[in-house]
Design an enzyme around this catalytic site. Structure first.
Site, PDB file in Angstrom:
ATOM      1  N   HIS A   1     -27.854 -46.722  -4.347  1.00 42.56           N
ATOM      2  CA  HIS A   1     -27.529 -47.363  -3.076  1.00 42.56           C
ATOM      3  C   HIS A   1     -27.758 -48.871  -3.210  1.00 42.56           C
ATOM      4  O   HIS A   1     -28.913 -49.318  -3.268  1.00 42.56           O
ATOM      5  CB  HIS A   1     -28.488 -46.756  -2.040  1.00 42.56           C
ATOM      6  CG  HIS A   1     -28.216 -47.147  -0.635  1.00 42.56           C
ATOM      7  ND1 HIS A   1     -27.185 -46.619   0.083  1.00 42.56           N
ATOM      8  CD2 HIS A   1     -28.867 -48.010   0.185  1.00 42.56           C
ATOM      9  CE1 HIS A   1     -27.205 -47.128   1.313  1.00 42.56           C
ATOM     10  NE2 HIS A   1     -28.220 -47.974   1.391  1.00 42.56           N
TER      11      HIS A   1
ATOM     12  N   SER B   1     -24.168 -50.065   3.766  1.00 41.38           N
ATOM     13  CA  SER B   1     -25.171 -49.196   4.376  1.00 41.38           C
ATOM     14  C   SER B   1     -25.073 -49.228   5.912  1.00 41.38           C
ATOM     15  O   SER B   1     -23.994 -49.020   6.445  1.00 41.38           O
ATOM     16  CB  SER B   1     -26.541 -49.619   3.861  1.00 41.38           C
ATOM     17  OG  SER B   1     -27.390 -48.523   3.872  1.00 41.38           O
TER      18      SER B   1
END
Ligand code: GCU
Length: 412
Positions: free
Chosen positions: A391, A250
């Site tokens: 994610h 990320s």
């Protein structure tokens, strides 16, 4: 101070390929003066330095020249029933004990040869990677999180082990790799304070209230920290200095790409779900856009990057050229199917459009020109994988990272 700002939510988010703007990507193999780059030498001497400087001045900001680090061993002991050792090390990032510092965890498998090591920053503090009660709670600012019992930006016992699903440490050691990790907030606390604290504060120039428009934001600060970790790892005999790997997820995936681009000691670079400002092409504006990221996280990039809010085409670089800066070293781009915010297709395309540079430098580039099926690791020099799910970092992601590392760095 907003850590996870909610503003910016009025900005329209594109999630449909048919709605994306038309755009032309800058050609990584055409120099600023229009010359076509046709040799490895011209890439190294002319184009690569140009691109590096453009990313420094327009996107992440220039970091200062580093000072020699110093370190102190805090503790060394066996872990996982003797399969490996853990060293806890205090790292003085400017060499001074009263300067910025970070606690490093270095896990190494038992081995009679130097081992490859994955360097990775972590999001929540070293104490969240496992249930090990002897690892001190993070001291620095941490993000508030009700689930982990974090209030007032102070880590608490409740959060011990909270990130362990993302860090299969024993398995990493079983596969013959070491892990070096630092809490990213030890390097730069992740909130917008005009860079008074953390690594930026330590390098602030006399009379300058904050970094100039072309100077480092937080991503460049974290990447600077990764390079200081590399400084330390290069001093350790138990580590194979030619097989340092940098990995991040990320915002820290954006960071690992920038660290890989700026520091060639990272022999292999892995980004996981890195999205906008990471592997995803900015000009697509799919999911998170430049305006949106600059609005929510004004401290991540340099101030010059603000010029490209809703104006991506004016930016002299796009993110495929960030991948190209890593060439010819192996790079693995990882996406998650449900992580549309990070634009998996745009992450893939960066790899694809970096391919001509990798080929010019004599490697096999990216072996496919369309996105592979879920869970299929493409392990050419530019690697790519998309897995089902959200994610996150999963144990299956780690298997893919280490399969890729075995293939690309094995037998060195
Ligand atoms: C937000 C941000 C992303 C970032 C992510 C993360 O979602 O918009 O750019 O990658 O946080 O770091 O978790």
């Amino acid at each position: 101070i907003l850590a996870m700002p909610l503003y910016g939510q009025d900005i329209k988010v594109l999630y449909d390929e048919a709605e994306l703007p038309q755009f032309t990507l800058p050609d990584p193999l055409i120099a600023k003066d229009g010359t076509k780059i046709t040799t490895a030498e011209a890439w190294e001497k002319v184009r690569r330095p140009e691109l590096l400087e453009l990313f420094e001045t327009e996107v992440y900001g220039k970091a200062p020249a580093p000072l020699p680090i110093s370190s102190r061993l805090l503790e060394e002991r066996e872990v996982f029933g003797g399969k490996g050792t853990l060293r806890r090390v205090q790292l003085f990032l400017t060499g001074k004990e009263d300067g910025p510092q970070a606690e490093l965890l270095l896990y190494l498998p038992k081995s009679d040869k130097p081992v490859p090591v994955v360097a990775a920053l972590n999001f929540k503090g070293n104490h969240t990677l496992s249930d090990d009660p002897a690892i001190p709670l993070a001291n620095a600012w941490v993000r508030n999180n009700a689930e982990d019992g974090v209030k007032n930006h102070k880590a608490s016992e409740e959060s011990r082990g909270a990130a362990k699903s993302r860090w299969p440490i024993e398995r990493i050691l079983d596969r013959g790799y070491g892990l070096a990790t630092v809490y990213y907030g030890d390097i730069d606390p992740d909130f917008d304070d005009d860079f008074q604290n953390g690594i930026h504060g330590a390098f602030q120039k006399e009379g300058e209230a904050k970094p100039a428009a072309d100077e480092w934001g937080s991503i460049a600060g974290w990447a600077f920290g990764l390079s200081r970790i590399a400084d330390f790892l290069q001093q350790q005999d138990a580590i194979d200095h030619d097989r340092l790997i940098v990995m991040g997820h990320s915002r820290l995936g954006k960071t690992s790409l920038w660290a890989g681009a700026t520091d060639p000691r990272f022999a292999l670079v892995i980004s996981n779900n890195s999205g906008c400002g990471g592997a995803a092409l900015s000009r697509r504006r799919f999911g998170e856009s430049v305006r949106r990221i600059n609005t929510s996280f004004p401290h991540w990039f340099c101030d010059n990057f603000l010029k490209y809010n809703d104006n991506e085409d004016a930016c002299p670089v796009d993110q495929h050229e960030l991948i190209a800066l890593i060439a010819p070293r192996p790079v693995l781009i990882c996406s998650a199917e449900d992580d549309r915010w990070a634009d998996p297709h745009g992450e893939f395309l960066s790899g694809l459009y970096a391919d001509p540079v990798y080929r010019l430098l004599g490697t096999d580039g990216l072996a496919v020109d369309e996105m592979p099926p879920l869970d299929k690791l493409i392990d050419s020099r530019i690697g790519y994988r998309i897995r089902p799910g959200k994610h996150d970092v999963t144990p299956s992601d780690w298997e893919a990272y280490l399969d890729f590392a075995d293939k690309q760095l094995g037998g060195k």
